[in-house]
Design an enzyme around this catalytic site. Structure first.
Site, PDB file in Angstrom:
ATOM      1  CD  GLN A 279      22.575  45.258   7.178  1.00  0.00           C
ATOM      2  OE1 GLN A 279      22.561  44.125   8.310  1.00  0.00           O
ATOM      3  NE2 GLN A 279      21.766  45.822   7.560  1.00  0.00           N
ATOM      4  CG  HIS A 310       7.006  40.868  12.702  1.00  0.00           C
ATOM      5  ND1 HIS A 310       7.247  40.682  11.882  1.00  0.00           N
ATOM      6  CD2 HIS A 310       7.749  42.262  13.077  1.00  0.00           C
ATOM      7  CE1 HIS A 310       8.268  40.735  11.807  1.00  0.00           C
ATOM      8  NE2 HIS A 310       8.685  41.756  12.420  1.00  0.00           N
ATOM      9  CG  ASP A 332      11.158  44.139   9.469  1.00  0.00           C
ATOM     10  OD1 ASP A 332      10.757  44.369   9.878  1.00  0.00           O
ATOM     11  OD2 ASP A 332      12.673  43.710  10.018  1.00  0.00           O
ATOM     12  CD  GLU A 352      17.271  49.413  10.284  1.00  0.00           C
ATOM     13  OE1 GLU A 352      18.554  48.804  10.051  1.00  0.00           O
ATOM     14  OE2 GLU A 352      16.687  48.529  11.555  1.00  0.00           O
ATOM     15  CG  ASP A 386      24.414  53.248  17.460  1.00  0.00           C
ATOM     16  OD1 ASP A 386      24.301  53.846  18.666  1.00  0.00           O
ATOM     17  OD2 ASP A 386      24.650  52.238  17.350  1.00  0.00           O
ATOM     18  CB  ALA A 387      18.907  52.568  18.580  1.00  0.00           C
ATOM     19  CG  ASP A 408      11.798  44.524  15.548  1.00  0.00           C
ATOM     20  OD1 ASP A 408      12.307  43.806  15.655  1.00  0.00           O
ATOM     21  OD2 ASP A 408      11.398  44.594  14.135  1.00  0.00           O
TER      22      ASP A 408
END
Length: 558
Positions: A279, A310, A332, A352, A386-387, A408
């Site tokens: 990205q 958050h 982040d 992530e 990849d989760a 998240d």
């Protein structure tokens, strides 16, 4: 004596052999098949480039792929029919078609990005380019077949085609389609593995257009030059030179164009712009103010009020045991920052997908300051995976389950993340939670996208969770946001936005209590009263029961 008469054979009159056009076999067939191969590869690159860029700019990759593919296939049929009108001038027609395809396909990415950057809308441009490219691609093979068949008829000089010649014609058709399909395969593999990582969207499309122009123009001007008049030859040379000049100029100016378009999207305060393998990451903001984080043009972190999001996501889930915490997404570092404010936290695992996000959140001074250097805390472990696949492997090897899992993630309306809002994914989460654990999910806007929000709720319940819905209000800094962490209404300034959350507990029994832990830190936007009001506000929006979303039947719209 009479000499015997000797009849002499008539003197042979030698005639110059009749000039015949080059047959479709031999030296002509190979360059024709080679150009079909190259043009097919270029055509598929244009197609994939439109799908990829539209997914980045508009979102919902399934919808964008469906629009591009269906429109292009339809347009290819139209192009095949329109090619009939050019059969009498097939050579010059094919040359002009390839020049037009090179120009339209090569500049499509820049025009699509310009429409998004300066006008904020690119759907109609996407459809227009899909139509134009499809029509031009559809006209290629019929025109080449006309050229080859004309050569066959001239070579036979009026005699009836033998069975062998008919078989050869059928073989030529088979060769053309084979070259077309193999070229499409090569173009489809070259786009993600070569063009996109090495050249990027814009330059990759321009280079592909140049290759297309050289291949198509070269075939007509060299192999089929005898079918061209002097005027047609001059026209094709002029058109191809003009197309190559436009593509070369655009390639030279592509960096300046990208910077100008980025300023149009993000304003003049672009601090960092990074392209990763997955990205585009952009950080904006003044040096003295909080940063804003955009991923592929969508606002993910609004520095001025990210704490509202958050705090609402993390702290209700921490009301109970919270020694081990798993954060899905959250590259982040803001969710990890909130979790680390609890002294009883022993370990935090952040899963992530994009290492570039974590790298920037760790090294950029503005982002690192905003997340309080969360990734430098020794209790934090980052996993780049990849989760979904990571959780599938983690369920069997974990020696100790998690007390809290926090999702998240981008809004479920963005199709690549839809599988992380599926019943199967929530089933994997249930396997890594302790029996008294809690699961917090960002589920999109309750007010703006209620069907999506309540579909997440139904999916959690189908996976065996008891749920408690709630929401939080927030304001964006004025940038147009995609369907992520900001309500579109707030982004346009027509009213307050909201973020929707679901607090879930395994077992499917009584919904978890919505409150704050006794050791909760001092919060800026959240309290017991505001949480109770947030739960009532969300419950008032509850509608009829919806079916859950699964991997094979995703139910989240774009």
């Amino acid at each position: 004596m009479i000499e015997p008469t000797v009849t002499m054979p008539p003197k042979e009159v030698r005639r110059a052999p009749a000039r015949r056009p080059d047959p479709p076999g031999g030296t002509v067939r190979f360059p024709v098949l080679a150009v079909v191969f190259v043009c097919a590869a270029c055509g598929l690159v244009y197609e994939l480039e439109l799908v990829a860029l539209a997914s980045y700019l508009i979102g919902d990759s399934v919808t964008q792929a469906s629009v591009v593919l269906s429109v292009m296939v339809f347009a290819m049929g139209v192009g095949s029919l329109l090619a009939k009108a050019l059969r009498c001038r097939a050579a010059v027609g094919f040359g002009l078609v390839e020049a037009g395809l090179a120009l339209v396909g090569g500049t499509s990415a820049m025009v699509l990005y310009a429409a998004f950057a300066w006008f904020g809308e690119s759907r109609y441009v996407l459809v227009a380019f899909s139509l134009a490219i499809g029509v031009l691609v559809g006209a290629e093979i019929p025109l080449l077949m006309s050229l080859i068949q004309r050569g066959d008829r001239s070579g036979r000089s009026g005699r009836k085609a033998s069975l062998g010649e008919q078989d050869d014609a059928a073989g030529t058709v088979a060769d053309l389609f084979a070259a077309d399909y193999v070229g499409a395969l090569v173009g489809g593999l070259a786009f993600p593995f070569l063009l996109l990582p090495w050249l990027g969207q814009l330059t990759g499309a321009l280079v592909t257009g140049a290759v297309n122009a050289v291949a198509g123009g070269g075939l007509v001007l060299w192999v089929f030059r005898r079918d061209l008049t002097a005027r047609s030859r001059a026209l094709l040379v002029a058109v191809n030179v003009a197309v190559l000049a436009v593509l070369a100029t655009a390639t030279v100016l592509v960096d300046d164009f990208e910077q100008a378009a980025r300023r149009a999207v993000y304003g003049e305060r672009v601090r960092v712009a990074v392209h990763t393998d997955l990205q585009e990451i952009v950080v904006t903001g003044s040096p003295e103010g909080p940063p804003d984080l955009f991923l592929d043009g969508r606002l993910r972190v609004a520095g001025r009020d990210e704490y509202r999001y958050h705090e609402a996501l993390v702290h209700p889930a921490m009301n109970g045991g919270h020694g081990r915490v798993l954060i899905v997404g959250g590259g982040d570092g803001m969710a990890a920052r909130e979790v680390l404010r609890y002294p009883g936290v022993r370990s935090v695992t952040v899963v992530e997908l994009d290492p570039g996000v974590v790298r920037l959140a760790r090294t950029d001074p503005a982002l690192a300051g905003l997340n309080a250097q969360a990734f430098r805390d020794p209790r934090v472990r980052v996993v780049h995976a990849d989760a979904f696949h990571w959780l599938r492997g983690a369920t069997g090897r974990l020696q100790e389950r998690y007390d809290v899992v926090i999702s998240d993630l981008p809004d479920p309306g963005i199709t690549p993340s839809a599988k992380l809002y599926a019943q199967e994914f929530y089933g994997l989460v249930a396997q890594v939670l302790t029996p008294t654990g809690r699961f917090a999910v960002h589920a999109g806007s309750v007010a703006d996208r209620p069907r999506t929000y309540w579909t997440v709720d139904a999916t959690l319940r189908a996976a065996g969770f008891a749920t408690r819905p709630y929401s939080a209000s927030g304001r964006t800094p004025g940038f147009a946001a995609g369907p992520d962490r900001a309500d579109r209404t707030a982004a346009t300034g027509r009213g307050p936005g909201d973020w929707g959350f679901l607090l879930a507990a395994p077992g499917g029994g009584r919904p978890p209590a919505l409150g704050l832990a006794p050791d909760a830190p001092r919060l800026r936007s959240l309290g017991e009263d505001t949480l109770a009001a947030a739960a009532r506000r969300a419950e008032r929006a509850r509608g009829t029961a919806l079916p859950p979303s699964t991997l094979v039947h995703p139910r989240y719209g774009g």
